[in-house]
Scaffold this motif. Structure first.
Motif, short mmCIF file in Angstrom:
data_model
loop_
_atom_site.label_atom_id
_atom_site.label_comp_id
_atom_site.label_asym_id
_atom_site.label_seq_id
_atom_site.Cartn_x
_atom_site.Cartn_y
_atom_site.Cartn_z
N MET A 90 -7.40 7.91 13.63
CA MET A 90 -6.37 7.17 14.36
C MET A 90 -6.77 5.70 14.47
O MET A 90 -5.93 4.81 14.38
N LYS A 91 -8.05 5.44 14.68
CA LYS A 91 -8.52 4.06 14.74
C LYS A 91 -8.22 3.34 13.42
O LYS A 91 -7.77 2.20 13.40
N TYR A 92 -8.48 4.04 12.34
CA TYR A 92 -8.24 3.44 11.02
C TYR A 92 -6.75 3.16 10.81
O TYR A 92 -6.37 2.08 10.35
N GLN A 93 -5.91 4.13 11.14
CA GLN A 93 -4.47 3.95 10.96
C GLN A 93 -3.96 2.78 11.81
O GLN A 93 -3.11 2.00 11.38
N THR A 94 -4.48 2.66 13.03
CA THR A 94 -4.03 1.61 13.94
C THR A 94 -4.43 0.24 13.43
O THR A 94 -3.60 -0.69 13.41
N ILE A 95 -5.67 0.08 13.04
CA ILE A 95 -6.09 -1.24 12.57
C ILE A 95 -5.44 -1.58 11.24
O ILE A 95 -5.18 -2.75 10.94
N ILE A 118 1.85 5.96 15.10
CA ILE A 118 1.00 5.04 14.33
C ILE A 118 1.07 5.36 12.84
O ILE A 118 1.21 4.45 12.00
N GLN A 119 0.99 6.64 12.49
CA GLN A 119 0.98 7.02 11.07
C GLN A 119 2.28 6.62 10.37
O GLN A 119 2.26 6.06 9.27
N LEU A 120 3.41 6.89 11.01
CA LEU A 120 4.69 6.58 10.40
C LEU A 120 4.93 5.07 10.38
O LEU A 120 5.43 4.53 9.39
N LEU A 121 4.58 4.39 11.46
CA LEU A 121 4.76 2.94 11.52
C LEU A 121 3.93 2.25 10.44
O LEU A 121 4.40 1.33 9.75
N LYS A 122 2.69 2.70 10.30
CA LYS A 122 1.82 2.11 9.27
C LYS A 122 2.43 2.23 7.89
O LYS A 122 2.39 1.29 7.08
N GLU A 123 3.03 3.39 7.59
CA GLU A 123 3.67 3.57 6.28
C GLU A 123 4.81 2.57 6.08
O GLU A 123 4.94 1.97 5.01
N LEU A 124 5.64 2.40 7.08
CA LEU A 124 6.77 1.48 6.97
C LEU A 124 6.30 0.04 6.80
O LEU A 124 6.91 -0.75 6.07
N LEU A 125 5.20 -0.31 7.46
CA LEU A 125 4.71 -1.68 7.40
C LEU A 125 4.05 -2.03 6.06
O LEU A 125 3.72 -3.19 5.82
N THR A 126 3.88 -1.03 5.19
CA THR A 126 3.36 -1.35 3.86
C THR A 126 4.42 -2.07 3.02
O THR A 126 4.09 -2.64 1.98
N ILE A 127 5.66 -2.03 3.45
CA ILE A 127 6.75 -2.69 2.72
C ILE A 127 7.01 -4.05 3.34
O ILE A 127 7.28 -4.15 4.53
N LEU A 179 0.83 -1.21 0.00
CA LEU A 179 0.00 0.00 0.00
C LEU A 179 0.86 1.26 0.00
O LEU A 179 0.63 2.19 0.73
N LYS A 180 1.88 1.25 -0.80
CA LYS A 180 2.87 2.32 -0.79
C LYS A 180 2.21 3.68 -1.00
O LYS A 180 1.57 3.92 -2.01
N LEU A 181 2.37 4.57 -0.02
CA LEU A 181 1.75 5.88 -0.08
C LEU A 181 2.85 6.93 0.01
O LEU A 181 3.15 7.47 1.06
N LEU A 192 -1.86 -5.17 8.35
CA LEU A 192 -0.67 -5.42 7.53
C LEU A 192 0.21 -6.52 8.12
O LEU A 192 0.87 -7.27 7.39
N LEU A 193 0.20 -6.63 9.45
CA LEU A 193 1.05 -7.63 10.11
C LEU A 193 0.48 -9.04 10.03
O LEU A 193 1.14 -9.99 10.45
N THR A 194 -0.74 -9.18 9.51
CA THR A 194 -1.34 -10.52 9.44
C THR A 194 -1.16 -11.15 8.06
O THR A 194 -1.96 -11.99 7.65
N PHE A 195 -0.09 -10.76 7.37
CA PHE A 195 0.13 -11.29 6.03
C PHE A 195 1.37 -12.17 5.92
O PHE A 195 1.83 -12.43 4.82
N SER A 196 1.88 -12.65 7.02
CA SER A 196 3.00 -13.59 6.95
C SER A 196 2.72 -14.77 7.87
O SER A 196 2.07 -14.61 8.91
N ARG A 197 3.19 -15.95 7.48
CA ARG A 197 2.97 -17.17 8.27
C ARG A 197 3.55 -17.02 9.67
O ARG A 197 2.96 -17.46 10.65
#
Length: 455
Positions: A226-231, A186-195, A5-7, A236-241
């Motif tokens: 903020m709720k949206y960014q957090t969830i 949360i906002q910055l972490l979410k961006e990094l977790l898109t990778i 979700l690269k933004l 994003l973290l639920t995409f790896s085994r």
């Protein structure tokens, strides 16, 4: 859903640093004085003054964009000197303002400074992460996040920098008691977790980072965005085994928290992410039956049915809800009611599931309660002595323990004496003064039965 979700032009929201940023944009700075002190060259000072002379943010950004390669080099050079905080803030804000313009090529120009010096642009910015100035730390984290999410070459080559950034965001900011500070994290972490590569590195240190994110997610303070960014970060973290397995083993409370969000959320996009995460967490390689039991213990089947009955525009959300419903219905048809009850005892978190209120359950399973000198009864009563539960769950445990004891006494009056021997009678009687009305009611009713069968 795609997990990439690269933004590249995201804009940081929140009020915490707004005054300082406006200061950096609008404050008149004596550039000549910094030249005389050797902190800026005359060319650098003139370049910064051209930005300052513009009256609008758009015009300031355009000055930088009109000469992108040159400004990228100059601004990074200025930051490398780490001079006065006013200059540092102004340079950082100038980089950010021009980077978040739609279609901006400035991040690419900044990354190209590595051709001048291989330590650029990251080394001077990483040093600013430990600045004594709070605003400088946040602004440097902001521009680093922009660069790292635009730098395809860095996805596997900057682990040390990423860990330093994760430390700031996940440890310092998310553990802060100020919601506005948490929001920046949360906002910055979410961006990094898109990778994908960054998510993998983050999860290698999940014991250090994830509990703070989970706490913010479960507390859910702040505004809707903020709720949206957090969830989104959690999803994003639920995409790896690896993360799916670890979450199910170490953080099973997330399942109930996701259901609570889906049930209470007003915005469809939040429900979509919560349900999407729940579907992802079922993609586990082993012990799936145990995981599904956790969904049932969280009243997941009933919640899923309620959500399906609502009108949704998103077809993927409808599909995910049907996947959940099918999985949970199948599990209910396979699992015995005693399995469900026993699993509740193991998790130490009771819910008002069907076995408790079923007379047939107590008659059919009486012998299991009598086994090993009333072992299950002892486990049940022990749930009254758990110090670490939140207040709501503690009250629920107390009410259900009292109710279950009354059910057991009905089918096996001799259980009252067994309860008395293990100290359960005194504990239940003490609950008659509970501040919770449900606990008080169940304790009073059960005490009446106990007194009748122990006289």
């Amino acid at each position: 859903m795609s997990t990439e979700l690269k933004l590249s032009a995201f804009k940081l929201e929140g009020d915490l640093i707004s005054d300082a940023v406006l200061n950096a944009r609008g404050r008149t700075i004596a550039w000549d004085a910094w030249v005389k002190r050797g902190i800026l060259t005359d060319d650098e000072a003139q370049s910064l003054k051209r930005i300052e002379d513009q009256t609008s943010l758009t015009d300031r950004a355009q000055v930088v964009l009109n000469d992108g390669p040159a400004y990228a080099t100059k601004l990074i050079s200025i930051l490398s000197k780490a001079g006065h905080k006013d200059i540092v803030r102004f340079a950082l804000v100038s980089l950010i303002d021009a980077s978040v313009v739609t279609g901006s090529e400035l991040p690419g120009h900044v990354l190209s400074t590595s051709q001048i010096d291989s330590s650029l642009p990251y080394l001077p910015l990483s040093k600013l992460l430990s600045s004594d100035d709070e605003v400088t730390r946040y602004l440097s984290a902001y521009i680093l996040t922009i660069l790292l999410t635009n730098d395809n070459d860095s996805h596997k080559n900057h682990d040390a920098l990423l860990l330093e950034l994760f430390d700031l965001l996940s440890v310092d900011l998310l553990s802060n008691t100020e919601v506005s500070v948490q929001y920046i994290g949360i906002q910055l972490l979410k961006e990094l977790l898109t990778i994908k590569e960054y998510r993998t590195l983050y999860w290698e240190y999940e014991a250090k980072y994830f509990p703070n994110l989970l706490k913010v997610f479960k507390d859910f303070k702040g505004e809707l965005q903020m709720k949206y960014q957090t969830i989104l970060a959690v999803w994003l973290l639920t995409f790896s085994r690896k993360s799916i397995t670890d979450i199910n083993n170490k953080y099973p409370d997330l399942i109930g928290a996701l259901y609570n969000v889906a049930k209470d959320a007003v915005k469809e996009k939040i429900v979509r992410l919560a349900i999407g995460a729940l579907v992802n967490l079922l993609n586990i390689d082993s012990n799936k039956e145990r995981v599904v039991k956790q969904y049932l213990l969280c009243n997941g089947l009933e919640t899923t049915k309620q959500l399906i009955d609502r009108k949704w525009a998103d077809e993927e959300l409808k599909s995910d809800l049907n996947v959940l419903l099918e999985t949970l219905n199948e599990a209910v048809s396979i699992l015995t009611t005693f399995d469900e009850y026993e699993n509740e005892l193991k998790t130490k978190k009771l819910v008002w599931s069907p076995p408790h209120k079923s007379d047939e359950f107590w008659y059919e399973n009486l012998d299991r309660f009598k086994e090993n000198n009333w072992k299950l009864l002892k486990e049940l009563v022990s749930l009254l002595d758990l110090p670490d539960l939140d207040q709501e769950q503690s009250y629920q445990n107390e009410a259900i323990v009292c109710f279950d004891v009354s059910q057991l006494i009905k089918v096996a009056p001799e259980s009252a004496k067994a309860l008395n021997k293990i100290g359960g009678k005194a504990k239940i009687m003490s609950l008659m003064t509970s501040p919770n009305s449900n606990v008080k009611f169940e304790a009073l009713r059960t005490t009446q039965q106990l007194v009748a069968h122990t006289l």
